[in-house]
Design a protein around this motif. Structure first.
Motif, PDB file in Angstrom:
ATOM      1  N   ALA A 103     -47.848   9.061 -17.783  1.00 18.36           N
ATOM      2  CA  ALA A 103     -47.837   7.915 -16.859  1.00 18.36           C
ATOM      3  C   ALA A 103     -48.655   6.753 -17.405  1.00 18.36           C
ATOM      4  CB  ALA A 103     -48.391   8.341 -15.496  1.00 18.36           C
ATOM      5  N   VAL A 104     -48.255   5.577 -16.970  1.00 17.38           N
ATOM      6  CA  VAL A 104     -48.956   4.339 -17.336  1.00 17.38           C
ATOM      7  C   VAL A 104     -49.263   3.579 -16.048  1.00 17.38           C
ATOM      8  CG1 VAL A 104     -48.776   2.142 -18.555  1.00 17.38           C
ATOM      9  CG2 VAL A 104     -47.731   4.197 -19.542  1.00 17.38           C
ATOM     10  N   ILE A 105     -50.521   3.245 -15.872  1.00  9.22           N
ATOM     11  CA  ILE A 105     -50.920   2.419 -14.719  1.00  9.22           C
ATOM     12  C   ILE A 105     -50.894   0.969 -15.176  1.00  9.22           C
ATOM     13  CG2 ILE A 105     -52.793   1.912 -13.104  1.00  9.22           C
ATOM     14  CD1 ILE A 105     -53.842   4.770 -13.654  1.00  9.22           C
ATOM     15  N   THR A 106     -50.317   0.113 -14.353  1.00  6.49           N
ATOM     16  CA  THR A 106     -50.212  -1.276 -14.785  1.00  6.49           C
ATOM     17  C   THR A 106     -50.411  -2.249 -13.628  1.00  6.49           C
ATOM     18  OG1 THR A 106     -48.732  -2.917 -15.787  1.00  6.49           O
ATOM     19  CG2 THR A 106     -47.676  -1.144 -14.572  1.00  6.49           C
ATOM     20  N   THR A 107     -50.857  -3.446 -13.977  1.00 10.78           N
ATOM     21  CA  THR A 107     -50.971  -4.504 -12.969  1.00 10.78           C
ATOM     22  C   THR A 107     -49.625  -5.198 -12.748  1.00 10.78           C
ATOM     23  OG1 THR A 107     -51.698  -5.968 -14.754  1.00 10.78           O
ATOM     24  CG2 THR A 107     -53.419  -4.990 -13.369  1.00 10.78           C
ATOM     25  N   ALA A 108     -48.620  -4.824 -13.524  1.00  9.59           N
ATOM     26  CA  ALA A 108     -47.285  -5.418 -13.353  1.00  9.59           C
ATOM     27  C   ALA A 108     -46.614  -4.877 -12.088  1.00  9.59           C
ATOM     28  CB  ALA A 108     -46.412  -5.113 -14.566  1.00  9.59           C
ATOM     29  N   PRO A 109     -46.056  -5.760 -11.274  1.00  7.95           N
ATOM     30  CA  PRO A 109     -45.429  -5.298 -10.016  1.00  7.95           C
ATOM     31  C   PRO A 109     -43.975  -4.890 -10.211  1.00  7.95           C
ATOM     32  CG  PRO A 109     -45.503  -7.696 -10.056  1.00  7.95           C
ATOM     33  CD  PRO A 109     -46.104  -7.239 -11.358  1.00  7.95           C
ATOM     34  N   PHE A 110     -43.775  -3.774 -10.930  1.00  4.10           N
ATOM     35  CA  PHE A 110     -42.401  -3.291 -11.107  1.00  4.10           C
ATOM     36  C   PHE A 110     -41.857  -2.783  -9.774  1.00  4.10           C
ATOM     37  CE2 PHE A 110     -44.082  -2.628 -15.494  1.00  4.10           C
ATOM     38  CZ  PHE A 110     -43.186  -3.462 -16.154  1.00  4.10           C
ATOM     39  N   GLU A 111     -40.536  -2.705  -9.680  1.00  4.38           N
ATOM     40  CA  GLU A 111     -39.905  -2.209  -8.445  1.00  4.38           C
ATOM     41  C   GLU A 111     -40.123  -0.708  -8.325  1.00  4.38           C
ATOM     42  OE1 GLU A 111     -35.742  -3.319  -8.315  1.00  4.38           O
ATOM     43  OE2 GLU A 111     -36.274  -5.261  -9.163  1.00  4.38           O
ATOM     44  N   ALA A 112     -40.689  -0.295  -7.200  1.00  6.25           N
ATOM     45  CA  ALA A 112     -40.980   1.137  -7.007  1.00  6.25           C
ATOM     46  C   ALA A 112     -39.724   1.895  -6.586  1.00  6.25           C
ATOM     47  CB  ALA A 112     -42.072   1.306  -5.962  1.00  6.25           C
ATOM     48  N   ASP A 113     -39.650   3.129  -7.047  1.00 12.23           N
ATOM     49  CA  ASP A 113     -38.538   4.006  -6.652  1.00 12.23           C
ATOM     50  C   ASP A 113     -38.918   4.758  -5.379  1.00 12.23           C
ATOM     51  OD1 ASP A 113     -36.468   3.918  -8.883  1.00 12.23           O
ATOM     52  OD2 ASP A 113     -38.351   4.195 -10.003  1.00 12.23           O
ATOM     53  N   THR A 160     -35.537  -2.595 -14.908  1.00 11.23           N
ATOM     54  CA  THR A 160     -34.414  -1.962 -15.616  1.00 11.23           C
ATOM     55  C   THR A 160     -34.662  -2.001 -17.123  1.00 11.23           C
ATOM     56  OG1 THR A 160     -32.934  -2.691 -13.871  1.00 11.23           O
ATOM     57  CG2 THR A 160     -31.900  -2.020 -15.940  1.00 11.23           C
ATOM     58  N   GLN A 161     -35.173  -3.126 -17.592  1.00  6.29           N
ATOM     59  CA  GLN A 161     -35.476  -3.282 -19.025  1.00  6.29           C
ATOM     60  C   GLN A 161     -36.513  -2.244 -19.477  1.00  6.29           C
ATOM     61  OE1 GLN A 161     -36.750  -7.302 -19.996  1.00  6.29           O
ATOM     62  NE2 GLN A 161     -37.653  -6.631 -21.935  1.00  6.29           N
ATOM     63  N   LEU A 162     -37.520  -2.059 -18.638  1.00  3.13           N
ATOM     64  CA  LEU A 162     -38.576  -1.096 -18.964  1.00  3.13           C
ATOM     65  C   LEU A 162     -38.016   0.328 -19.001  1.00  3.13           C
ATOM     66  CD1 LEU A 162     -41.767  -0.644 -19.179  1.00  3.13           C
ATOM     67  CD2 LEU A 162     -41.605  -0.059 -16.762  1.00  3.13           C
ATOM     68  N   LYS A 163     -37.212   0.661 -18.021  1.00  2.00           N
ATOM     69  CA  LYS A 163     -36.656   2.023 -17.955  1.00  2.00           C
ATOM     70  C   LYS A 163     -35.710   2.286 -19.138  1.00  2.00           C
ATOM     71  CE  LYS A 163     -37.034   2.734 -12.969  1.00  2.00           C
ATOM     72  NZ  LYS A 163     -36.324   2.930 -11.706  1.00  2.00           N
ATOM     73  N   THR A 164     -34.950   1.282 -19.486  1.00  2.00           N
ATOM     74  CA  THR A 164     -34.044   1.440 -20.637  1.00  2.00           C
ATOM     75  C   THR A 164     -34.863   1.698 -21.905  1.00  2.00           C
ATOM     76  OG1 THR A 164     -32.478  -0.063 -19.603  1.00  2.00           O
ATOM     77  CG2 THR A 164     -32.223   0.292 -21.980  1.00  2.00           C
ATOM     78  N   PHE A 165     -35.955   0.964 -22.034  1.00  2.18           N
ATOM     79  CA  PHE A 165     -36.827   1.159 -23.204  1.00  2.18           C
ATOM     80  C   PHE A 165     -37.418   2.578 -23.199  1.00  2.18           C
ATOM     81  CE2 PHE A 165     -41.032   1.064 -25.201  1.00  2.18           C
ATOM     82  CZ  PHE A 165     -40.702   0.596 -26.474  1.00  2.18           C
ATOM     83  N   ALA A 166     -37.806   3.044 -22.020  1.00  2.00           N
ATOM     84  CA  ALA A 166     -38.404   4.386 -21.912  1.00  2.00           C
ATOM     85  C   ALA A 166     -37.398   5.458 -22.340  1.00  2.00           C
ATOM     86  CB  ALA A 166     -38.866   4.643 -20.485  1.00  2.00           C
ATOM     87  N   LEU A 167     -36.171   5.321 -21.886  1.00  2.00           N
ATOM     88  CA  LEU A 167     -35.158   6.327 -22.230  1.00  2.00           C
ATOM     89  C   LEU A 167     -34.822   6.267 -23.727  1.00  2.00           C
ATOM     90  CD1 LEU A 167     -32.752   6.119 -19.138  1.00  2.00           C
ATOM     91  CD2 LEU A 167     -34.755   7.563 -19.461  1.00  2.00           C
ATOM     92  N   LYS A 168     -34.772   5.055 -24.256  1.00  2.00           N
ATOM     93  CA  LYS A 168     -34.516   4.911 -25.700  1.00  2.00           C
ATOM     94  C   LYS A 168     -35.669   5.476 -26.525  1.00  2.00           C
ATOM     95  CE  LYS A 168     -31.393   0.957 -25.970  1.00  2.00           C
ATOM     96  NZ  LYS A 168     -31.329  -0.492 -26.160  1.00  2.00           N
ATOM     97  N   SER A 169     -36.865   5.464 -25.937  1.00  2.00           N
ATOM     98  CA  SER A 169     -38.051   5.951 -26.652  1.00  2.00           C
ATOM     99  C   SER A 169     -38.199   7.469 -26.591  1.00  2.00           C
ATOM    100  CB  SER A 169     -39.316   5.300 -26.083  1.00  2.00           C
ATOM    101  OG  SER A 169     -39.264   3.907 -26.255  1.00  2.00           O
ATOM    102  N   GLY A 170     -37.314   8.111 -25.839  1.00  2.00           N
ATOM    103  CA  GLY A 170     -37.362   9.580 -25.823  1.00  2.00           C
ATOM    104  C   GLY A 170     -37.617  10.217 -24.471  1.00  2.00           C
ATOM    105  N   ALA A 171     -37.774   9.403 -23.434  1.00  2.00           N
ATOM    106  CA  ALA A 171     -37.948   9.998 -22.097  1.00  2.00           C
ATOM    107  C   ALA A 171     -36.602  10.512 -21.597  1.00  2.00           C
ATOM    108  CB  ALA A 171     -38.500   8.959 -21.130  1.00  2.00           C
ATOM    109  N   THR A 172     -36.637  11.589 -20.839  1.00  2.00           N
ATOM    110  CA  THR A 172     -35.413  12.071 -20.197  1.00  2.00           C
ATOM    111  C   THR A 172     -35.218  11.363 -18.873  1.00  2.00           C
ATOM    112  OG1 THR A 172     -35.783  14.227 -21.224  1.00  2.00           O
ATOM    113  CG2 THR A 172     -34.218  14.167 -19.408  1.00  2.00           C
ATOM    114  N   VAL A 173     -36.330  11.092 -18.187  1.00  2.00           N
ATOM    115  CA  VAL A 173     -36.273  10.350 -16.926  1.00  2.00           C
ATOM    116  C   VAL A 173     -37.437   9.359 -16.876  1.00  2.00           C
ATOM    117  CG1 VAL A 173     -35.148  12.201 -15.610  1.00  2.00           C
ATOM    118  CG2 VAL A 173     -37.652  12.124 -15.747  1.00  2.00           C
TER     119      VAL A 173
END
Lengths: 285, 93
Positions: free
Chosen positions: A148-158, A10-23
């Motif tokens: 897109a960003v590929i990461t070794t972090a195990p974020f929750e998949a949609d 959730t923290q990552l997605k909030t940052f993405a939207l604040k950074s200018g992403a629409t989704v």
């Protein structure tokens, strides 16, 4: 999410939207294995990849779609703006969470083959679904650009989107009436265009796609066009005729496009321009 | 030392097969093969397949098709402008 703090996704997605992403959405890196060839999977680029974070946005405005010159969209239709958001996300994942984060380069790995299909990534991240014409459309925002960003972090998949934006209700009506849709009518595969398809049980089914012709339209004044004119010029024995080719509008426009833009640009929007699901979701005065 | 140069005869012989098998030209609901997989199937090395694919991607249509693309887009754009802006006078002839 063993090593990620609670609420990291959730923290990552909030940052993405604040950074200018629409989704923003997250795909499981392993989900690519069944649908992408070798060397175009997240783990091929970043061994140990667990997630692919996808952002979408930078849609053309209605004024761009309505412009009378195709060169407006050809200039404005760029992945550049959403790429900036992707780069910021990669930086954020490494600095905030301490995991490797590889920003997927917008260029090609070889020939016209991308490092990773951003459209597939968007689909797997639940941000949209493939339209009959080809591009992935988001239900709320229609046509958009992806990064897109590929990461070794195990974020929750949609989860993947269940109800596709295509076909739009207006396209279903058109199909019932005319046995065609706006995208098929504007670029018909059986009449010099790229697409053939049908609606079956309310779902869009593509039956033919001429990718090579589509490439001449999407990248008219781009690498392919540049190579074609260069080849023609090298084969032209007459010096004056060579000059006409090299100084002419086609070659000049191609050079502007290639040298001005350091990123991917699209140059044909005609299937999307007429698509009710791609834009026009807000009425303009 | 020079860059890798594909033998034109090898290109002519395998162009169609490589294009048919690769992922450059999307198939309906069917991902294409990687260059390595195609190489194994055709008995070639991977680098040769990569070069065949790259050249073939550009070799499908002549320059005429690029010119047709310009006319297609000019016409389609004006048709949409006329419809969206309710300006029938913008329709191309």
């Amino acid at each position: 999410m063993a090593d990620l703090p609670s609420g990291a996704t959730t923290q990552l997605k909030t940052f993405a939207l604040k950074s200018g992403a629409t989704v923003c959405g997250v795909a499981d890196a392993a989900a690519f294995n069944a649908r992408a060839p070798e060397k175009q999977r997240p783990d091929d680029l970043l061994p140990g990849a667990r997630s692919v974070v996808v952002v979408g946005g930078a849609q053309p405005r209605e004024g761009d779609w309505a412009a009378t010159s195709p060169w407006v969209m050809q200039t404005m239709g760029t992945t550049e703006r959403i790429q900036g958001v992707g780069r910021r996300l990669a930086q954020y994942i490494e600095s905030e969470f301490g995991y490797y984060a590889l920003y997927v380069p917008p260029g090609t790995a070889s020939g016209d083959t991308p490092f990773l299909s951003l459209m597939l990534a968007a689909e797997l991240a639940g941000l949209g679904s493939k339209s009959l014409a080809g591009p992935v459309l988001n239900r709320d925002h229609g046509f958009m650009y992806w990064s897109a960003v590929i990461t070794t972090a195990p974020f929750e998949a949609d989860a993947a989107e269940e109800n596709p934006a295509c076909p739009a209700p207006a396209c279903r009506e058109m199909w019932d009436r005319d046995r065609t849709t706006p995208c098929l009518a504007t670029c018909p595969g059986d009449n010099g265009g790229c697409l053939s398809g049908k609606l079956e049980n309310g779902r869009a089914v593509r039956t033919f796609y001429d990718a090579a012709r589509c490439n001449t339209r999407v990248h008219t004044h781009w690498v392919g066009g540049f190579q074609k004119v260069l080849e023609e010029t090298l084969n032209e024995p007459d010096r004056d005729k060579r000059k006409m080719l090299l100084y002419g509008d086609f070659f000049t426009r191609s050079l502007w496009a290639i040298t001005y833009s350091s990123t991917n640009i699209a140059q044909c929007f005609e299937c999307m321009r007429v698509c009710p699901a791609a834009h026009g979701l807000k009425e303009m005065k | 030392m020079s860059v890798f140069k594909l033998d034109p005869e090898v290109y002519k012989r395998y162009k169609d097969e490589v294009l048919k098998l690769c992922n450059s030209f999307q198939k309906i609901d069917q991902p294409g093969l990687s260059d390595k997989q195609i190489a194994e199937r055709l008995g070639l090395d991977e680098r040769t397949v990569t070069e065949i694919r790259c050249v073939a991607e550009r070799d499908c249509y002549s320059l005429d098709e690029w010119e047709k693309a310009i006319e297609f887009k000019r016409k389609a754009t004006l048709e949409w402008s006329a419809l969206a802006l309710k300006r029938p006078d913008l329709k191309p002839e």
